[in-house]
Design a protein around this motif. Structure first.
Motif, short mmCIF file in Angstrom:
data_model
loop_
_atom_site.label_atom_id
_atom_site.label_comp_id
_atom_site.label_asym_id
_atom_site.label_seq_id
_atom_site.Cartn_x
_atom_site.Cartn_y
_atom_site.Cartn_z
N VAL A 135 0.81 -1.22 0.00
CA VAL A 135 0.00 0.00 0.00
C VAL A 135 0.85 1.27 0.00
O VAL A 135 0.30 2.37 -0.03
N PHE A 136 2.17 1.14 0.01
CA PHE A 136 3.01 2.33 0.05
C PHE A 136 3.07 2.97 -1.34
O PHE A 136 3.29 2.29 -2.34
N GLY A 137 2.90 4.28 -1.37
CA GLY A 137 2.96 5.01 -2.64
C GLY A 137 1.69 5.80 -2.88
O GLY A 137 1.71 7.03 -2.87
N PRO A 138 0.55 5.13 -3.10
CA PRO A 138 -0.70 5.85 -3.34
C PRO A 138 -1.24 6.47 -2.06
O PRO A 138 -0.78 6.14 -0.96
N PRO A 139 -2.23 7.35 -2.17
CA PRO A 139 -2.80 7.99 -0.98
C PRO A 139 -3.51 6.97 -0.09
O PRO A 139 -4.45 6.31 -0.51
N VAL A 140 -3.03 6.84 1.13
CA VAL A 140 -3.63 5.95 2.12
C VAL A 140 -3.94 6.77 3.36
O VAL A 140 -3.08 7.51 3.85
N ARG A 141 -5.15 6.64 3.87
CA ARG A 141 -5.57 7.46 5.00
C ARG A 141 -5.15 6.83 6.33
O ARG A 141 -5.27 5.63 6.54
N SER A 142 -4.65 7.68 7.21
CA SER A 142 -4.32 7.29 8.58
C SER A 142 -4.82 8.39 9.50
O SER A 142 -5.46 9.35 9.06
N GLU A 143 -4.49 8.27 10.78
CA GLU A 143 -4.92 9.30 11.74
C GLU A 143 -4.27 10.64 11.44
O GLU A 143 -4.73 11.68 11.91
N ASP A 144 -3.20 10.63 10.65
CA ASP A 144 -2.52 11.87 10.28
C ASP A 144 -3.01 12.44 8.96
O ASP A 144 -2.48 13.42 8.46
N GLY A 145 -4.03 11.80 8.38
CA GLY A 145 -4.55 12.26 7.09
C GLY A 145 -4.10 11.36 5.96
O GLY A 145 -3.71 10.21 6.17
N LEU A 146 -4.12 11.88 4.74
CA LEU A 146 -3.70 11.11 3.58
C LEU A 146 -2.19 11.20 3.43
O LEU A 146 -1.62 12.29 3.38
N GLY A 147 -1.54 10.05 3.35
CA GLY A 147 -0.10 10.01 3.16
C GLY A 147 0.23 9.43 1.80
O GLY A 147 -0.41 8.48 1.35
N VAL A 148 1.24 10.00 1.14
CA VAL A 148 1.68 9.49 -0.16
C VAL A 148 3.21 9.45 -0.17
O VAL A 148 3.87 10.12 0.62
N CYS A 149 3.76 8.66 -1.06
CA CYS A 149 5.20 8.65 -1.26
C CYS A 149 5.64 10.02 -1.77
O CYS A 149 4.98 10.61 -2.64
N GLU A 150 6.75 10.50 -1.26
CA GLU A 150 7.22 11.84 -1.64
C GLU A 150 7.62 11.93 -3.11
O GLU A 150 7.75 13.03 -3.66
#
Length: 199
Positions: A135-150
């Motif tokens: 799941v690393f790379g695309p936008p994945v939601r966590s408690e910190d919001g949407l995270g994506v690979c830089e």
């Protein structure tokens, strides 16, 4: 033993990745040989660990030399990081105390995953890789919001990134399978790739 329903979990996650990749287009630049996310230790579940071990056993049957190279890299990795491992070096289980979690944040950040082939830049256990890798790379939601690979989604707006969010809905199934593996193996808690494959 890897639960039979793990294959169903993997299929769901891989289908979700394919869907978000289609929506992301050129913004998602993850490609074979891109190894930035393969550097630095990260926590994996016992389900991930069992999947990796199953993949390694299968590789030993089909390509023993390649499997042996993985094990050699695993041993070298463990020898480098064991002294600072914030957990039990005999079981490979990470401690869960706040102090240990703080220590893990700075642990082995430059250590290359031992499953990565340094010559090809490819994962030698790709089909058995942990969920974090899937799941690393695309936008994945966590408690910190949407995270994506830089490296991804350059020039995309927040709304455009949100439109590419990866939707999984697998938390309950994954938790059930993790509990099953922990019960069967007697290993409870997270580990890392090197210790999961260390013999």
């Amino acid at each position: 033993m890897l639960p039979s329903r793990d294959q169903h979990l993997v299929q769901i996650v891989d289908a979700a990745l394919a869907d978000t990749a289609l929506r992301s287009g050129e913004w998602l630049v993850c490609r074979p040989g891109c190894t930035q996310c393969c550097v630095g230790a990260f926590a994996i579940s016992q389900l991930d660990a069992e999947r990796l071990r199953t993949g390694l056993r299968q590789l030993e049957a089909t390509d023993p030399q390649r499997a042996a190279r993985i094990l050699e890299r695993v041993h070298l990795s463990v020898s480098r990081i064991a002294a600072d491992f914030p957990g039990n070096v005999h079981t490979g289980i990470l401690e869960e105390s706040p102090e240990a979690q703080e220590q893990f944040a700075d642990f082995a950040n430059d250590e290359v995953c031992p499953v990565l082939d340094p010559e090809t830049g490819m994962c030698d256990l790709y089909t058995a890789r942990p969920m974090t890798c899937r799941v690393f790379g695309p936008p994945v939601r966590s408690e910190d919001g949407l995270g994506v690979c830089e490296l991804c989604y350059h020039d995309a707006s927040e709304d455009e990134i949100a439109a590419c969010e990866m939707h999984l809905g697998t938390d309950a199934l994954e938790a059930e399978l993790e509990s099953q593996v922990e019960t069967e193996t007697g290993q409870h808690g997270n580990t890392i790739v090197a210790f999961a494959l260390h013999r």
